[in-house]
Enzyme design. Structure first.
Site, PDB file in Angstrom:
ATOM      1  N   HIS A 151      41.123  53.094  51.947  1.00 25.65           N
ATOM      2  CA  HIS A 151      40.321  51.973  52.415  1.00 25.65           C
ATOM      3  C   HIS A 151      40.178  52.079  53.929  1.00 25.65           C
ATOM      4  CE1 HIS A 151      38.998  48.082  53.638  1.00 25.65           C
ATOM      5  NE2 HIS A 151      40.174  47.731  54.112  1.00 25.65           N
TER       6      HIS A 151
ATOM      7  N   ASN B 261      35.069  48.279  59.054  1.00 33.23           N
ATOM      8  CA  ASN B 261      35.755  47.903  57.817  1.00 33.23           C
ATOM      9  C   ASN B 261      34.799  47.060  56.976  1.00 33.23           C
ATOM     10  OD1 ASN B 261      37.292  46.695  55.813  1.00 33.23           O
ATOM     11  ND2 ASN B 261      38.990  46.158  57.153  1.00 33.23           N
TER      12      ASN B 261
ATOM     13  N   CYS C  32      40.159  43.836  50.301  1.00 30.48           N
ATOM     14  CA  CYS C  32      40.042  45.260  50.628  1.00 30.48           C
ATOM     15  C   CYS C  32      40.368  46.178  49.452  1.00 30.48           C
ATOM     16  CB  CYS C  32      40.938  45.594  51.814  1.00 30.48           C
ATOM     17  SG  CYS C  32      40.506  44.682  53.315  1.00 30.48           S
TER      18      CYS C  32
END
Length: 335
Positions: free
Chosen positions: A262, A292, A114
């Site tokens: 993020h 995501n 990530c």
């Protein structure tokens, strides 16, 4: 010594929209449950045979290069961030070089989950600052949908992730008051297995082991996440690394024009927003429609924010990420 600046941005997501209601037909879940815990309403999944991690990265890169007003021949280096490469090896950086018809420039692959885009940005920034390169293509692209457990067993993880790609051109900037002011990178491998895909891997279960066992209950090659533990660590590390970046540049929270976190979970972003007392205009979220997308989430969000006029010349932009590894990072940019 130079600074580096973002001279072009682009992103690409597949056309195939997968809603929470669509997922409820595959597993025991529903729209209310997913939105309450993640904030996600829908995400994009590739159609097998139409898109790959490389092809999405190429599409995003073409947009970024065009917006930078550079030619492919003016790109000196490629940094590609992903945890979902087309092949176990080689990484997709060389495939992008091929597909874009570039010269035999170097291509580096980054695997930092990530936080991958900020790690890649930091690497590009250092190359530019030292004068080694003038223009670097940074790509982050992920295909998560093909590796998810789309059953009741995997519903806690599989509803979160989507596919997509973002790209940025990092170029030399001689004005040291502008561009990427600093990047800050961290890791804590002690908790690596709390958010991980454990197989296939040479240190544990490789393909031959999986095939030999032929165990339908083997979950080692699906993503595992200790959700509550990850959430608790994320909100702490997000805060720390944002403050670290501000302090390194003698900035206050009030100096932030745009925070782009993020896109892990809308609840994490909202927690950080409240902690720093930022307004809705100071934080950009798009996890609601993309889910995501791991390394690709920040460049997708950054590009959308810029396209929507939410980022303008002179703004102070903060990028921050936390994810598997555990790794976390931030970047402070003067636009």
């Amino acid at each position: 010594m130079y600074h580096s600046k973002i001279s072009g941005l682009g992103f690409y997501v597949p056309d195939n929209i997968v809603t929470n209601d669509d997922l409820s037909k595959l597993m025991d879940t529903n729209d209310e449950w997913i939105q309450e815990r993640t904030g996600i309403k829908e995400r994009r999944h590739i159609v097998r045979g139409e898109d790959t991690t490389t092809s999405m990265g190429v599409k995003a890169a073409k947009i970024a290069i065009e917006r930078s007003k550079l030619s492919n021949d003016e790109i000196d280096f490629i940094v590609f961030a992903t945890i979902s490469p087309d092949f176990y090896f080689p990484g997709p950086g060389v495939s992008v070089q091929k597909e874009l018809g570039m010269k035999t420039i170097g291509a580096l692959d980054i695997r930092n989950q990530c936080s991958g885009f900020i790690y890649a940005l930091s690497v590009a920034d250092q190359y530019i600052k030292t004068g080694m390169y003038k223009n670097i293509l940074v790509v982050a692209s992920e295909v998560q949908s093909l590796g998810l457990d789309m059953t009741d067993r995997g519903r806690g993880v599989s509803v979160i992730f989507g596919d997509g790609a973002g790209a940025a051109i990092i170029s030399r900037e001689e004005d040291l008051t502008k561009g990427i002011l600093s990047t800050h990178l961290h890791s804590e491998g002690e908790h690596a297995k709390e958010l991980a895909v454990l197989a296939p891997g040479m240190g544990g279960r490789w393909i031959t082991d999986i095939i030999a066992d032929n165990n339908p209950e083997d979950e080692s090659y699906f993503p595992h996440m200790n959700g509550q533990f990850v959430f608790k660590n994320a909100v702490v590390r997000f805060s720390e690394v944002i403050n670290e970046g501000l302090q390194a540049n003698n900035l206050e929270v009030s100096d932030i024009d745009m925070l782009i976190p993020h896109q892990a979970n809308l609840r994490i972003s909202q927690f950080i927003q409240q902690k720093f007392k930022l307004t809705d205009d100071q934080v950009f979220n798009n996890i609601q429609k993309y889910g995501n997308t791991t390394a690709a989430s920040i460049p997708i969000a950054l590009t959308e924010a810029w396209e929507q006029g939410k980022i303008k010349s002179g703004d102070t932009i903060v990028l921050a990420a936390f994810g598997s590894g555990f790794t976390w990072a931030s970047a402070i940019i003067k636009w």
